[in-house]
Motif scaffolding. Structure first.
Motif, mmCIF file in Angstrom:
data_model
loop_
_atom_site.group_PDB
_atom_site.id
_atom_site.type_symbol
_atom_site.label_atom_id
_atom_site.label_comp_id
_atom_site.label_asym_id
_atom_site.label_seq_id
_atom_site.Cartn_x
_atom_site.Cartn_y
_atom_site.Cartn_z
ATOM 1 N N ILE A 464 -31.755 14.424 103.441
ATOM 2 C CA ILE A 464 -32.024 12.985 103.450
ATOM 3 C C ILE A 464 -33.494 12.778 103.753
ATOM 4 N N HIS A 465 -33.998 11.584 103.445
ATOM 5 C CA HIS A 465 -35.388 11.276 103.771
ATOM 6 C C HIS A 465 -35.520 11.157 105.285
ATOM 7 N N ARG A 466 -36.640 11.574 105.797
ATOM 8 C CA ARG A 466 -36.823 11.562 107.248
ATOM 9 C C ARG A 466 -36.697 10.155 107.828
ATOM 10 N N SER A 467 -37.088 9.141 107.070
ATOM 11 C CA SER A 467 -37.008 7.761 107.572
ATOM 12 C C SER A 467 -35.568 7.258 107.645
ATOM 13 N N THR A 468 -34.650 7.957 106.966
ATOM 14 C CA THR A 468 -33.238 7.555 107.011
ATOM 15 C C THR A 468 -32.588 7.936 108.334
ATOM 16 N N LEU A 469 -33.066 9.037 108.918
ATOM 17 C CA LEU A 469 -32.431 9.564 110.126
ATOM 18 C C LEU A 469 -32.427 8.572 111.294
ATOM 19 N N PRO A 470 -33.554 7.915 111.612
ATOM 20 C CA PRO A 470 -33.518 6.966 112.742
ATOM 21 C C PRO A 470 -32.492 5.852 112.565
ATOM 22 N N HIS A 471 -32.309 5.414 111.326
ATOM 23 C CA HIS A 471 -31.319 4.365 111.074
ATOM 24 C C HIS A 471 -29.905 4.875 111.359
ATOM 25 N N ARG A 472 -29.636 6.119 110.975
ATOM 26 C CA ARG A 472 -28.316 6.692 111.249
ATOM 27 C C ARG A 472 -28.093 6.856 112.752
ATOM 28 N N LEU A 473 -29.105 7.335 113.448
ATOM 29 C CA LEU A 473 -28.968 7.533 114.892
ATOM 30 C C LEU A 473 -28.773 6.200 115.615
ATOM 31 N N GLU A 474 -29.477 5.194 115.151
ATOM 32 C CA GLU A 474 -29.310 3.864 115.748
ATOM 33 C C GLU A 474 -27.889 3.355 115.522
ATOM 34 N N ARG A 475 -27.362 3.611 114.324
ATOM 35 C CA ARG A 475 -25.999 3.188 114.023
ATOM 36 C C ARG A 475 -24.998 3.930 114.903
ATOM 37 N N ILE A 476 -25.231 5.209 115.128
ATOM 38 C CA ILE A 476 -24.352 6.013 115.987
ATOM 39 C C ILE A 476 -24.331 5.452 117.405
ATOM 40 N N GLU A 477 -25.501 5.132 117.932
ATOM 41 C CA GLU A 477 -25.573 4.606 119.298
ATOM 42 C C GLU A 477 -24.929 3.228 119.391
ATOM 43 N N THR A 478 -25.074 2.431 118.338
ATOM 44 C CA THR A 478 -24.461 1.099 118.337
ATOM 45 C C THR A 478 -22.940 1.196 118.318
ATOM 46 N N LEU A 479 -22.411 2.097 117.498
ATOM 47 C CA LEU A 479 -20.958 2.246 117.378
ATOM 48 C C LEU A 479 -20.321 2.774 118.654
ATOM 49 N N THR A 480 -20.998 3.692 119.314
ATOM 50 C CA THR A 480 -20.382 4.403 120.439
ATOM 51 C C THR A 480 -20.878 3.946 121.806
ATOM 52 N N GLY A 481 -22.044 3.315 121.845
ATOM 53 C CA GLY A 481 -22.625 2.955 123.133
ATOM 54 C C GLY A 481 -23.284 4.134 123.829
ATOM 55 N N MET A 482 -23.422 5.262 123.126
ATOM 56 C CA MET A 482 -24.029 6.451 123.731
ATOM 57 C C MET A 482 -25.536 6.287 123.884
ATOM 58 N N ASN A 483 -26.076 6.966 124.879
ATOM 59 C CA ASN A 483 -27.522 7.073 125.052
ATOM 60 C C ASN A 483 -27.906 8.528 124.793
ATOM 61 N N LEU A 484 -28.435 8.799 123.616
ATOM 62 C CA LEU A 484 -28.732 10.178 123.235
ATOM 63 C C LEU A 484 -29.943 10.742 123.966
ATOM 64 N N ASP A 485 -30.634 9.905 124.725
ATOM 65 C CA ASP A 485 -31.728 10.413 125.561
ATOM 66 C C ASP A 485 -31.212 10.972 126.882
ATOM 67 N N ASP A 486 -29.933 10.755 127.153
ATOM 68 C CA ASP A 486 -29.341 11.246 128.402
ATOM 69 C C ASP A 486 -28.876 12.691 128.223
ATOM 70 N N PHE A 487 -29.367 13.568 129.077
ATOM 71 C CA PHE A 487 -29.071 14.994 128.945
ATOM 72 C C PHE A 487 -27.577 15.277 129.074
ATOM 73 N N LYS A 488 -26.901 14.631 130.029
ATOM 74 C CA LYS A 488 -25.476 14.896 130.236
ATOM 75 C C LYS A 488 -24.650 14.449 129.031
ATOM 76 N N THR A 489 -25.062 13.354 128.423
ATOM 77 C CA THR A 489 -24.364 12.895 127.215
ATOM 78 C C THR A 489 -24.490 13.929 126.108
ATOM 79 N N ARG A 490 -25.695 14.434 125.920
ATOM 80 C CA ARG A 490 -25.907 15.432 124.861
ATOM 81 C C ARG A 490 -25.141 16.718 125.157
ATOM 82 N N LEU A 491 -25.112 17.125 126.428
ATOM 83 C CA LEU A 491 -24.396 18.350 126.793
ATOM 84 C C LEU A 491 -22.903 18.207 126.515
#
Length: 502
Positions: A464-491
């Motif tokens: 995918i184009h690199r500019s598409t990725l931020p939009h997908r990640l934003e959508r993921i966080e909106t759907l789930t309420g996750m904070n992907l900057d949080d280490f424990k969440t990522r773990l």
């Protein structure tokens, strides 16, 4: 519930003894709990404000008002929500109003006492009968008579069902109902209503009983002359009956319920009859594959009354549509249909905040799940989250399993849970979303995290184009309420991905 007595009822009661009174209604006439004399200061909305020139030479701009004396049309211009009584003895009027408030207040107290005791429909209907002076009865959604304190052959026509051991609406009337367009329309109504039959001369007041948007029965009052005040009263009494239904069939330890028996089986690790669960869930409009969460509320070591437990349960059910509270073994267990209630986990936290925080309680909340028959495992998640908060002396009133899962997983392994129920519920949300929308959010998140959030490499792998990725990640966080900057969440997510691959 707000108070029963309001400006409309006061007007109708006064008009019966003082016909010269006049009502100018407003679109909102709330319940009232007492009387205040207006002296130029703002008053509370839930009081009847008596305005007399003896106390003030001007009128308030709003509220439920009783204007006594010669207030000119110019002074009343633009004003609504008031009763006008041009003459009469103010002391005598106030005395009549005090008796009126005392009478209605006594009705409310008697009804509340019944609700907090055994929720007896017969006792409630007896009070309604005394108030209206006409026969009253309640039937369920199948027309079986649940209560009728006084039978009048011409108005209460029942047949006896020997198989069920209960009375029900007579067959002739039921046949008429099935072919009556007017009756079919009554099955869509809320609040107090007036029924005038289109097949005979029957008239009555009625209020449908709705629980979680499902029709559960009806209160019938054989009152022949409807007024707006009587319709309000019928609606109020219908709400009391609804609460009695909830208390009897949801919270009571000694009464049958729709889901309580199955929930108790699940809490005690007994096998769940999936077919029976689906049938019971269907009765309240739930589907087995809806989105669910479980919750658990305890009261610590405090001894509590059923009054308090029922109050908390009722408040939650009022605040959170699609919730099913179950009081059992000194705790409240929650089964919440997020699909039915149209709420997200973030919405749920906000909706529960008033009840839980104001009552100084703590709640444990599970991950989201999509198979209702799995609820026993998710009840355990809620309990684990709650126990963890106690052990750590957490000050948070709202404790989610996903915030507790890492220490639990590392210390206990799967423990009481299973492989499918310990992994992140957010991954299930993404999978479901991808299935419906044809997107690729689950795989996007997996590649992004397993490659240490390297955006360039992630975009290359996903093609995918690199500019598409931020939009997908934003959508993921909106759907789930996750904070992907949080280490424990990522773990937690990485451990979940790894477990899914095993």
């Amino acid at each position: 519930m707000e108070s029963l007595l309001n400006l409309q009822i006061i007007y109708e009661r006064l008009q019966a003894i003082e016909p010269e009174v006049k009502l100018v209604p407003s679109s909102h006439m709330p319940g009232l709990k007492g009387i205040r004399f207006y002296e130029g200061e703002a008053e509370e909305e839930d009081f009847l404000i008596i305005c007399s020139r003896l106390h003030s030479d001007r009128l308030p701009v709003g509220g439920s008002l009783l204007l006594v004396g010669d207030w000119s049309e110019e002074e009343r211009t633009g004003l609504t929500g008031y009763i006008l009584k041009k003459d009469g003895d103010l002391f005598s009027l106030a005395n009549k109003l005090e008796h009126m408030f005392s009478y209605y207040g006594d009705i409310e107290r008697r009804l509340q006492k019944i609700l907090y005791a055994d929720s007896s429909l017969n006792d409630i209907c007896q009070i309604i009968l005394e108030h209206f002076g006409h026969s009253v009865f309640v039937h369920d959604e199948h027309f079986y008579i649940l209560s009728c304190p006084r039978i009048e052959p011409e108005k209460t026509k029942f047949d006896y069902d020997s198989q069920m051991g209960s009375y029900m609406q007579d067959e002739q009337t039921l046949t008429m109902f099935r072919t009556s367009p007017a009756y079919q329309e009554t099955l869509k109504t809320t609040g107090g209503q007036f029924w005038k039959s289109d097949f005979d001369d029957t008239t009555c007041l009625y209020a449908n009983i709705w629980i979680d948007q499902v029709y559960k029965g009806r209160l019938i009052i054989t009152e022949p002359s409807p007024t707006p005040g009587k319709l309000r009263e019928a609606g109020y009494f219908g709400e009391v009956i609804r609460q009695a239904f909830i208390n009897r069939y949801v919270y009571r330890d000694d009464a049958p319920s729709l889901l309580k028996g199955i929930i108790v089986d699940g809490l005690n690790d007994r096998e769940i009859n999936v077919e029976k669960l689906a049938q019971k869930a269907g009765q309240i409009g739930w589907q087995m594959e809806d989105h669910y969460v479980c919750g658990m509320i305890t009261f610590g070591n405090e001894k509590i009354s059923h009054y308090l437990a029922f109050g908390v349960c009722n408040s939650i059910q009022q605040q959170v549509e699609g919730s099913y509270p179950c009081y059992y073994d000194k705790a409240i267990y929650l089964l919440i249909n997020l699909t039915r209630g149209k709420v997200s986990l973030n919405d749920l936290r906000m909706k529960m905040s008033y009840t839980i925080r104001e009552s100084l309680l703590h709640v444990g909340v599970s991950n989201i799940f999509y198979r209702l028959q799995d609820f026993p495992l998710y009840m355990k998640q809620a309990k684990i989250a709650l126990i963890h908060s106690w052990e750590k002396n957490c000050t948070s009133w709202y404790n989610e399993f996903k915030e507790t899962v890492l220490p639990y997983w590392m210390i206990n392994g799967l423990g009481e849970l299973t492989r499918d129920t310990i992994i992140s519920g957010d991954l299930t949300i993404l999978k479901k979303y991808d299935e419906v929308k044809g997107t690729d959010l689950y795989q996007t998140l997996k590649v992004y995290l397993t490659h240490e959030r390297n955006s360039t490499l992630t975009a290359q792998i996903l093609k995918i184009h690199r500019s598409t990725l931020p939009h997908r990640l934003e959508r993921i966080e909106t759907l789930t309420g996750m904070n992907l900057d949080d280490f424990k969440t990522r773990l937690y997510l990485l451990m979940s991905f790894a477990l899914e691959e095993e």
